[in-house]
Design a protein around this motif. Structure first.
Motif, PDB file in Angstrom:
ATOM      1  N   LEU A   1       0.819  -1.206   0.000  1.00  0.00           N
ATOM      2  CA  LEU A   1       0.000   0.000   0.000  1.00  0.00           C
ATOM      3  C   LEU A   1       0.853   1.256   0.000  1.00  0.00           C
ATOM      4  O   LEU A   1       1.908   1.310   0.633  1.00  0.00           O
ATOM      5  CB  LEU A   1      -0.913   0.018   1.232  1.00  0.00           C
ATOM      6  N   GLU A   2       0.368   2.272  -0.673  1.00  0.00           N
ATOM      7  CA  GLU A   2       1.038   3.568  -0.667  1.00  0.00           C
ATOM      8  C   GLU A   2       1.023   4.165   0.720  1.00  0.00           C
ATOM      9  O   GLU A   2       1.955   4.843   1.149  1.00  0.00           O
ATOM     10  CB  GLU A   2       0.319   4.500  -1.649  1.00  0.00           C
ATOM     11  N   SER A   3      -0.055   3.925   1.447  1.00  0.00           N
ATOM     12  CA  SER A   3      -0.203   4.390   2.824  1.00  0.00           C
ATOM     13  C   SER A   3      -1.040   3.370   3.568  1.00  0.00           C
ATOM     14  O   SER A   3      -1.945   2.758   2.992  1.00  0.00           O
ATOM     15  CB  SER A   3      -0.892   5.757   2.854  1.00  0.00           C
ATOM     16  N   VAL A   4      -0.764   3.169   4.859  1.00  0.00           N
ATOM     17  CA  VAL A   4      -1.562   2.230   5.645  1.00  0.00           C
ATOM     18  C   VAL A   4      -2.612   2.960   6.475  1.00  0.00           C
ATOM     19  O   VAL A   4      -3.016   2.505   7.542  1.00  0.00           O
ATOM     20  CB  VAL A   4      -0.687   1.331   6.558  1.00  0.00           C
ATOM     21  N   LYS A   5      -3.081   4.116   5.979  1.00  0.00           N
ATOM     22  CA  LYS A   5      -4.244   4.738   6.597  1.00  0.00           C
ATOM     23  C   LYS A   5      -5.409   3.759   6.519  1.00  0.00           C
ATOM     24  O   LYS A   5      -5.522   2.966   5.575  1.00  0.00           O
ATOM     25  CB  LYS A   5      -4.609   6.033   5.873  1.00  0.00           C
ATOM     26  N   LEU A   6      -6.283   3.833   7.508  1.00  0.00           N
ATOM     27  CA  LEU A   6      -7.371   2.863   7.581  1.00  0.00           C
ATOM     28  C   LEU A   6      -8.211   2.857   6.306  1.00  0.00           C
ATOM     29  O   LEU A   6      -8.608   1.792   5.824  1.00  0.00           O
ATOM     30  CB  LEU A   6      -8.257   3.156   8.797  1.00  0.00           C
ATOM     31  N   VAL A   7      -8.475   4.029   5.730  1.00  0.00           N
ATOM     32  CA  VAL A   7      -9.307   4.081   4.527  1.00  0.00           C
ATOM     33  C   VAL A   7      -8.644   3.345   3.371  1.00  0.00           C
ATOM     34  O   VAL A   7      -9.328   2.718   2.538  1.00  0.00           O
ATOM     35  CB  VAL A   7      -9.623   5.551   4.159  1.00  0.00           C
ATOM     36  N   ASN A   8      -7.313   3.343   3.293  1.00  0.00           N
ATOM     37  CA  ASN A   8      -6.602   2.598   2.245  1.00  0.00           C
ATOM     38  C   ASN A   8      -6.652   1.098   2.506  1.00  0.00           C
ATOM     39  O   ASN A   8      -6.812   0.299   1.573  1.00  0.00           O
ATOM     40  CB  ASN A   8      -5.144   3.055   2.165  1.00  0.00           C
ATOM     41  N   VAL A   9      -6.484   0.713   3.759  1.00  0.00           N
ATOM     42  CA  VAL A   9      -6.577  -0.709   4.118  1.00  0.00           C
ATOM     43  C   VAL A   9      -7.972  -1.227   3.810  1.00  0.00           C
ATOM     44  O   VAL A   9      -8.144  -2.347   3.305  1.00  0.00           O
ATOM     45  CB  VAL A   9      -6.223  -0.914   5.607  1.00  0.00           C
ATOM     46  N   GLU A  10      -8.986  -0.424   4.109  1.00  0.00           N
ATOM     47  CA  GLU A  10     -10.363  -0.813   3.802  1.00  0.00           C
ATOM     48  C   GLU A  10     -10.531  -1.130   2.317  1.00  0.00           C
ATOM     49  O   GLU A  10     -11.051  -2.183   1.939  1.00  0.00           O
ATOM     50  CB  GLU A  10     -11.323   0.333   4.155  1.00  0.00           C
ATOM     51  N   LYS A  11     -10.092  -0.193   1.485  1.00  0.00           N
ATOM     52  CA  LYS A  11     -10.328  -0.312   0.045  1.00  0.00           C
ATOM     53  C   LYS A  11      -9.503  -1.417  -0.594  1.00  0.00           C
ATOM     54  O   LYS A  11     -10.026  -2.217  -1.383  1.00  0.00           O
ATOM     55  CB  LYS A  11     -10.025   1.026  -0.627  1.00  0.00           C
ATOM     56  N   GLU A  12      -8.214  -1.490  -0.252  1.00  0.00           N
ATOM     57  CA  GLU A  12      -7.294  -2.399  -0.937  1.00  0.00           C
ATOM     58  C   GLU A  12      -7.254  -3.799  -0.330  1.00  0.00           C
ATOM     59  O   GLU A  12      -6.909  -4.760  -1.019  1.00  0.00           O
ATOM     60  CB  GLU A  12      -5.879  -1.804  -0.934  1.00  0.00           C
ATOM     61  N   ILE A  13      -7.581  -3.923   0.936  1.00  0.00           N
ATOM     62  CA  ILE A  13      -7.440  -5.217   1.624  1.00  0.00           C
ATOM     63  C   ILE A  13      -8.789  -5.801   2.048  1.00  0.00           C
ATOM     64  O   ILE A  13      -9.039  -6.993   1.866  1.00  0.00           O
ATOM     65  CB  ILE A  13      -6.546  -5.069   2.878  1.00  0.00           C
ATOM     66  N   LEU A  14      -9.676  -4.977   2.583  1.00  0.00           N
ATOM     67  CA  LEU A  14     -10.903  -5.472   3.211  1.00  0.00           C
ATOM     68  C   LEU A  14     -12.123  -5.421   2.299  1.00  0.00           C
ATOM     69  O   LEU A  14     -13.219  -5.807   2.713  1.00  0.00           O
ATOM     70  CB  LEU A  14     -11.202  -4.667   4.489  1.00  0.00           C
ATOM     71  N   ASN A  15     -11.942  -4.917   1.071  1.00  0.00           N
ATOM     72  CA  ASN A  15     -13.049  -4.839   0.116  1.00  0.00           C
ATOM     73  C   ASN A  15     -14.185  -3.948   0.626  1.00  0.00           C
ATOM     74  O   ASN A  15     -15.363  -4.256   0.470  1.00  0.00           O
ATOM     75  CB  ASN A  15     -13.589  -6.243  -0.203  1.00  0.00           C
ATOM     76  N   ILE A  16     -13.803  -2.837   1.252  1.00  0.00           N
ATOM     77  CA  ILE A  16     -14.776  -1.867   1.761  1.00  0.00           C
ATOM     78  C   ILE A  16     -14.627  -0.574   0.975  1.00  0.00           C
ATOM     79  O   ILE A  16     -13.537  -0.016   0.898  1.00  0.00           O
ATOM     80  CB  ILE A  16     -14.550  -1.590   3.265  1.00  0.00           C
ATOM     81  N   GLU A  17     -15.710  -0.119   0.401  1.00  0.00           N
ATOM     82  CA  GLU A  17     -15.716   1.129  -0.366  1.00  0.00           C
ATOM     83  C   GLU A  17     -16.645   2.113   0.341  1.00  0.00           C
ATOM     84  O   GLU A  17     -17.814   1.825   0.577  1.00  0.00           O
ATOM     85  CB  GLU A  17     -16.207   0.870  -1.787  1.00  0.00           C
ATOM     86  N   ARG A  18     -16.102   3.270   0.673  1.00  0.00           N
ATOM     87  CA  ARG A  18     -16.929   4.299   1.323  1.00  0.00           C
ATOM     88  C   ARG A  18     -17.601   5.176   0.267  1.00  0.00           C
ATOM     89  O   ARG A  18     -16.975   5.551  -0.714  1.00  0.00           O
ATOM     90  CB  ARG A  18     -16.081   5.170   2.244  1.00  0.00           C
ATOM     91  N   TYR A  19     -18.855   5.527   0.533  1.00  0.00           N
ATOM     92  CA  TYR A  19     -19.590   6.421  -0.348  1.00  0.00           C
ATOM     93  C   TYR A  19     -20.090   7.616   0.451  1.00  0.00           C
ATOM     94  O   TYR A  19     -20.542   7.486   1.591  1.00  0.00           O
ATOM     95  CB  TYR A  19     -20.779   5.691  -0.988  1.00  0.00           C
ATOM     96  N   ASP A  20     -20.001   8.774  -0.151  1.00  0.00           N
ATOM     97  CA  ASP A  20     -20.488  10.012   0.470  1.00  0.00           C
ATOM     98  C   ASP A  20     -19.853  10.209   1.844  1.00  0.00           C
ATOM     99  O   ASP A  20     -20.511  10.633   2.805  1.00  0.00           O
ATOM    100  CB  ASP A  20     -22.015   9.970   0.585  1.00  0.00           C
ATOM    101  N   ASP A  21     -18.566   9.906   1.935  1.00  0.00           N
ATOM    102  CA  ASP A  21     -17.856  10.015   3.216  1.00  0.00           C
ATOM    103  C   ASP A  21     -17.031  11.301   3.232  1.00  0.00           C
ATOM    104  O   ASP A  21     -16.472  11.704   2.217  1.00  0.00           O
ATOM    105  CB  ASP A  21     -16.924   8.808   3.390  1.00  0.00           C
ATOM    106  N   ILE A  22     -16.951  11.933   4.383  1.00  0.00           N
ATOM    107  CA  ILE A  22     -16.119  13.124   4.495  1.00  0.00           C
ATOM    108  C   ILE A  22     -14.688  12.720   4.853  1.00  0.00           C
ATOM    109  O   ILE A  22     -14.477  11.748   5.584  1.00  0.00           O
ATOM    110  CB  ILE A  22     -16.652  14.095   5.566  1.00  0.00           C
ATOM    111  N   PRO A  23     -13.667  13.421   4.372  1.00  0.00           N
ATOM    112  CA  PRO A  23     -12.289  13.134   4.802  1.00  0.00           C
ATOM    113  C   PRO A  23     -12.130  13.438   6.287  1.00  0.00           C
ATOM    114  O   PRO A  23     -12.688  14.424   6.798  1.00  0.00           O
ATOM    115  CB  PRO A  23     -11.448  14.092   3.947  1.00  0.00           C
ATOM    116  N   GLY A  24     -11.377  12.612   6.979  1.00  0.00           N
ATOM    117  CA  GLY A  24     -11.200  12.781   8.417  1.00  0.00           C
ATOM    118  C   GLY A  24     -10.607  14.125   8.810  1.00  0.00           C
ATOM    119  O   GLY A  24     -10.931  14.663   9.877  1.00  0.00           O
ATOM    120  N   PHE A  25      -9.743  14.693   7.943  1.00  0.00           N
ATOM    121  CA  PHE A  25      -9.075  15.935   8.322  1.00  0.00           C
ATOM    122  C   PHE A  25     -10.046  17.122   8.391  1.00  0.00           C
ATOM    123  O   PHE A  25      -9.733  18.158   8.957  1.00  0.00           O
ATOM    124  CB  PHE A  25      -7.919  16.241   7.363  1.00  0.00           C
ATOM    125  N   LEU A  26     -11.254  16.956   7.810  1.00  0.00           N
ATOM    126  CA  LEU A  26     -12.240  18.039   7.871  1.00  0.00           C
ATOM    127  C   LEU A  26     -13.057  18.024   9.162  1.00  0.00           C
ATOM    128  O   LEU A  26     -13.772  18.991   9.445  1.00  0.00           O
ATOM    129  CB  LEU A  26     -13.208  17.930   6.681  1.00  0.00           C
TER     130      LEU A  26
END
Length: 407
Positions: A207-232
């Motif tokens: 992974l380019e980054s092991v942020k949870l959202v990347n692990v979700e998408k690339e490893i856990l087959n979880i896709e977020r929809y209409d989600d706000i970025p955490g930094f906001l």
């Protein structure tokens, strides 16, 4: 104006007291704007000893699938851990399913200092009849005591499961608790499973980054929809405090909810990797083996390495080298020689393996001619990237061996 009069005017700002004051009566709970919207969002009001906060609760069925797994899989992996006879920092051996407390926070900043405030505490537990998900929300700073009071009254847990919680989330809770400790119950002690370390071990090269959202998408087959970025989240919270408009803060709460549900799925997936209950890539198997080796679980590590050695990639040769070193430590000289001799594709590993073969032939098999042959072969792989110290040690070894051959 005299200094005395100036100080008198400033006392309210400095919180200076003269003599004993009569105890003040508890201020009434403020009216809550858009209460109907909060109630429609499964949220109720908690009235504390000082102020109030909001508590949201949602329940998921055990057969709800979040990514790769349904939540009922958690019971299966905990059963698997309880059947083990070895140690691992993610092992839930000795725990029951509902004793794992999946936890995440949202804060006004990334510092763990006193200037940063937690405004959302979220957590989930997997019970026999479903997953109970709960959030405690701080509508404004006047309710911070009620916020933590409600959290500590509801919480009964044995092991915290977080993502970077050891470095951030729980230190933040401890910092705020320290500032308010005269008004709150003590923080309980607990075990802590921080899944960031495990994700980094298994997937940092993938992974380019092991942020949870990347692990979700690339490893856990979880896709977020209409989600706000955490930094906001901090900006959205400050906007809510000022305007009392609920939409943005509810989006932050949904983001936090996704994070926590993903922790359950991630813990299941990591456990399956560590228990060998899931198909793994050679890199994943190799990294699991390295982890067990680092923990001193030698037998477990050897079995994991052996899964990899018949492949055609670099991990296969790394595993062969690790097994060769382990056999050497156990004084299994023939087995060690066999592992090192199979390394033939990866330049640096070939050189390292040839050095180890030179040592074996010189010291264990007492064959100086073959020891010299392998030392010379190792030297042929030296290039500009080779560590200077290694180069000098190999030159010294070669010089000594050639003298012995000449005798």
């Amino acid at each position: 104006m005299s200094l005395k009069n100036k100080l008198a005017r400033m006392k309210s700002h400095l919180n200076v007291k003269e003599g004993k004051e009569k105890p003040k009566s508890r201020p009434p709970v403020k009216s809550i704007p858009h209460l109907d919207e909060w109630e429609n969002f499964n949220t109720t009001v908690y009235k504390g000893t000082e102020g109030f906060c909001l508590i949201r609760e949602v329940k998921y069925p055990l057969d709800y699938k979040h990514g790769l797994y349904t939540f009922k899989e958690l019971a299966h992996v905990i059963e698997g851990w309880n059947a083990t006879d070895y140690h691992h920092p993610l092992s839930s051996k000795g725990y029951s399913t509902n004793e794992l407390f999946f936890f995440d926070t949202e804060t006004t900043g990334l510092s763990t200092g006193a200037g940063t405030t937690i405004f959302l505490l979220g957590y989930a537990r997997v019970e026999r009849d479903g997953v109970v998900f709960r959030q405690h929300v701080l509508p404004d700073q006047s309710g911070e005591i009620a916020f933590y009071e409600s959290f500590l009254q509801e919480v009964n847990y044995e092991a915290l499961v977080t993502y970077n919680g050891k470095s951030f989330d729980w230190p933040m809770v401890k910092t705020r608790h320290t500032l308010l400790r005269e008004h709150l119950p003590k923080l309980p002690s607990f075990g802590h499973f921080d899944l960031l370390h495990a994700a980094r071990r298994l997937w940092k090269r993938k992974l380019e980054s092991v942020k949870l959202v990347n692990v979700e998408k690339e490893i856990l087959n979880i896709e977020r929809y209409d989600d706000i970025p955490g930094f906001l989240a901090p900006m959205i919270y400050f906007d809510y405090v000022e305007t009392k408009k609920t939409e943005g803060l509810m989006k932050v709460m949904q983001h936090n909810e996704y994070d926590i549900l993903s922790l359950i799925t991630l813990y299941i997936h990591l456990s399956k990797h560590l228990l060998q209950n899931v198909d793994r890539t050679s890199t994943e198997s190799y990294e699991v083996a390295r982890w067990y080796e680092a923990l001193g679980e030698k037998e477990r590590a050897v079995r994991q390495y052996e899964e990899v050695i018949d492949g055609e990639d670099e991990e296969a040769e790394k595993a062969l080298f690790a097994l060769g070193i382990q056999a050497k430590r156990e004084k299994e000289w023939e087995k060690s020689r066999g592992y090192f001799g199979r390394i033939k594709r990866t330049r640096n590993l070939i050189m390292q393996a040839q050095i180890e073969l030179a040592k074996l032939y010189e010291h264990q098999f007492k064959d100086i001619k073959d020891a010299t042959f392998h030392a010379e072969k190792a030297y042929s792989y030296i290039d500009e990237t080779t560590n200077e110290r290694l180069k000098q040690e190999l030159e010294k070894r070669l010089k000594r061996l050639r003298k012995k051959v000449a005798l």
